[in-house]
Motif scaffolding. Sequence first.
Motif, PDB file in Angstrom:
ATOM      1  N   GLU A  16    -103.320  33.773 -58.100  1.00 31.34           N
ATOM      2  CA  GLU A  16    -102.667  34.960 -58.631  1.00 31.34           C
ATOM      3  C   GLU A  16    -102.800  35.041 -60.144  1.00 31.34           C
ATOM      4  O   GLU A  16    -102.827  36.133 -60.721  1.00 31.34           O
ATOM      5  CB  GLU A  16    -101.190  34.968 -58.249  1.00 31.34           C
ATOM      6  N   ILE A  41     -95.571  31.208 -58.494  1.00 31.57           N
ATOM      7  CA  ILE A  41     -96.787  31.896 -58.900  1.00 31.57           C
ATOM      8  C   ILE A  41     -97.961  30.955 -58.674  1.00 31.57           C
ATOM      9  O   ILE A  41     -97.982  29.831 -59.206  1.00 31.57           O
ATOM     10  CB  ILE A  41     -96.724  32.337 -60.374  1.00 31.57           C
ATOM     11  N   VAL A 101     -97.391  36.710 -65.441  1.00 31.80           N
ATOM     12  CA  VAL A 101     -96.414  36.571 -64.356  1.00 31.80           C
ATOM     13  C   VAL A 101     -95.774  37.920 -64.036  1.00 31.80           C
ATOM     14  O   VAL A 101     -95.646  38.295 -62.863  1.00 31.80           O
ATOM     15  CB  VAL A 101     -95.341  35.534 -64.726  1.00 31.80           C
ATOM     16  N   TYR A 102     -95.394  38.670 -65.046  1.00 27.53           N
ATOM     17  CA  TYR A 102     -94.808  39.991 -64.792  1.00 27.53           C
ATOM     18  C   TYR A 102     -95.829  40.926 -64.145  1.00 27.53           C
ATOM     19  O   TYR A 102     -95.472  41.764 -63.309  1.00 27.53           O
ATOM     20  CB  TYR A 102     -94.270  40.594 -66.089  1.00 27.53           C
ATOM     21  N   SER A 135     -82.932  35.030 -58.227  1.00 25.99           N
ATOM     22  CA  SER A 135     -84.217  35.232 -57.545  1.00 25.99           C
ATOM     23  C   SER A 135     -85.271  34.349 -58.191  1.00 25.99           C
ATOM     24  O   SER A 135     -85.239  34.109 -59.407  1.00 25.99           O
ATOM     25  CB  SER A 135     -84.639  36.699 -57.616  1.00 25.99           C
ATOM     26  N   LYS A 136     -86.182  33.844 -57.362  1.00 22.65           N
ATOM     27  CA  LYS A 136     -87.243  33.014 -57.924  1.00 22.65           C
ATOM     28  C   LYS A 136     -88.569  33.329 -57.257  1.00 22.65           C
ATOM     29  O   LYS A 136     -88.628  33.751 -56.109  1.00 22.65           O
ATOM     30  CB  LYS A 136     -86.903  31.535 -57.802  1.00 22.65           C
ATOM     31  N   TYR A 137     -89.624  33.118 -58.022  1.00 18.88           N
ATOM     32  CA  TYR A 137     -90.989  33.384 -57.562  1.00 18.88           C
ATOM     33  C   TYR A 137     -91.844  32.166 -57.862  1.00 18.88           C
ATOM     34  O   TYR A 137     -91.800  31.621 -58.974  1.00 18.88           O
ATOM     35  CB  TYR A 137     -91.594  34.588 -58.287  1.00 18.88           C
ATOM     36  N   ILE A 161     -96.011  39.988 -60.449  1.00 24.46           N
ATOM     37  CA  ILE A 161     -94.840  40.451 -59.699  1.00 24.46           C
ATOM     38  C   ILE A 161     -94.962  41.927 -59.357  1.00 24.46           C
ATOM     39  O   ILE A 161     -94.579  42.357 -58.264  1.00 24.46           O
ATOM     40  CB  ILE A 161     -93.555  40.159 -60.504  1.00 24.46           C
ATOM     41  N   ASP A 162     -95.507  42.743 -60.261  1.00 24.79           N
ATOM     42  CA  ASP A 162     -95.716  44.169 -59.979  1.00 24.79           C
ATOM     43  C   ASP A 162     -97.010  44.617 -60.649  1.00 24.79           C
ATOM     44  O   ASP A 162     -97.028  44.917 -61.845  1.00 24.79           O
ATOM     45  CB  ASP A 162     -94.543  45.003 -60.466  1.00 24.79           C
ATOM     46  N   GLU A 163     -98.088  44.642 -59.883  1.00 21.21           N
ATOM     47  CA  GLU A 163     -99.402  44.948 -60.441  1.00 21.21           C
ATOM     48  C   GLU A 163     -99.524  46.397 -60.919  1.00 21.21           C
ATOM     49  O   GLU A 163    -100.449  46.729 -61.641  1.00 21.21           O
ATOM     50  CB  GLU A 163    -100.498  44.643 -59.405  1.00 21.21           C
ATOM     51  N   LYS A 209     -87.894  32.298 -62.568  1.00 21.17           N
ATOM     52  CA  LYS A 209     -86.568  32.442 -61.985  1.00 21.17           C
ATOM     53  C   LYS A 209     -85.694  33.293 -62.883  1.00 21.17           C
ATOM     54  O   LYS A 209     -85.565  33.024 -64.079  1.00 21.17           O
ATOM     55  CB  LYS A 209     -85.934  31.057 -61.787  1.00 21.17           C
TER      56      LYS A 209
END
Length: 300
Positions: free
Chosen positions: A285, A281, A30-31, A277-279, A34-36, A271
């Motif tokens: 992805e 996924i 997940v991390y 903030s929430k994403y 969020i930022d590859e 979250k």
Amino acid sequence: MSNLEQIYNNLIANEKLKNGSKYERLAAVVYKVIDESDSVIHDLRLRGDGKTAQHQIDVTIEKSGISKRVLIECKEYNKVIGIGIIRDFFGAIAQIKPDEAFVVTTVGYTKGAINLAKDEGIKLAILREAEDSDWDGLIRTIVLNMEVIMMNTPAITWIASSEEERERVYKLLEENWGDRTSASTLNEFLYDENFNVISNYQDALKPILNAAPKVPNQITKGKHEFESKKHVKILGHFVAVKGFHYEFDSYSNETQSIIDDGGKVASLLFKVLENDSKYLIFEEEIEKWMFDEDGKVIPK
């Protein structure tokens, strides 16, 4: 087997790991999603500078291009996390001194855990299976209603550079004077004083006509003068011109475009409690990543 373990098996790898490791690895992915650009590693043993104690860190992030380390503690619990988990993790933080630290769990945190995390600058997050209600507050579909105004083929009337030039051309064209002809804007050209090609009609006229006002079902008329004299070829004769008159009518088309999630399936919700903030996924992805033998998240 929990639903989160099943997500890991279906989308990343169906493998045997010690209890809790699949949740930790899901958090690592997940991390990465969020930022590859980040380097994300699962299960590192780290020591603080000058320290002898070694700490097992579930997920470690090294930020790309800057010297920044993020430590993450993961707990797949079916109940809220208490203050003890935060206190134990802070022991590792105090020695390793990362730039940021997170605790990630599935349900939530007690008030005591939240207060201690706030006091010590530890960020708290939730990572769990996504639910339909998680779309609340997020834009899932955008409907765009657009009116596109187009112009019909314009009529162009060249303006002779002088009265003498106009009279000269009148004598050359004789009975063809005033006739309208169709021309390809790609294959007809403007020329300089030495009759070298400057540009085709399209490149020269399009920006001017596009800037002219357009009202559906109305005729637009206008005049444009060049900064310097040009030449055009009419019925085989070069004619010096200083500009042109234009005339066209316009029409409108109404279109509707729908932008949606394309039927994508949200598998996880991530979250961060600090800023709410929430994403969401999505499956595609998650399934693009795997782990190398050192625990680093890499593309499949």
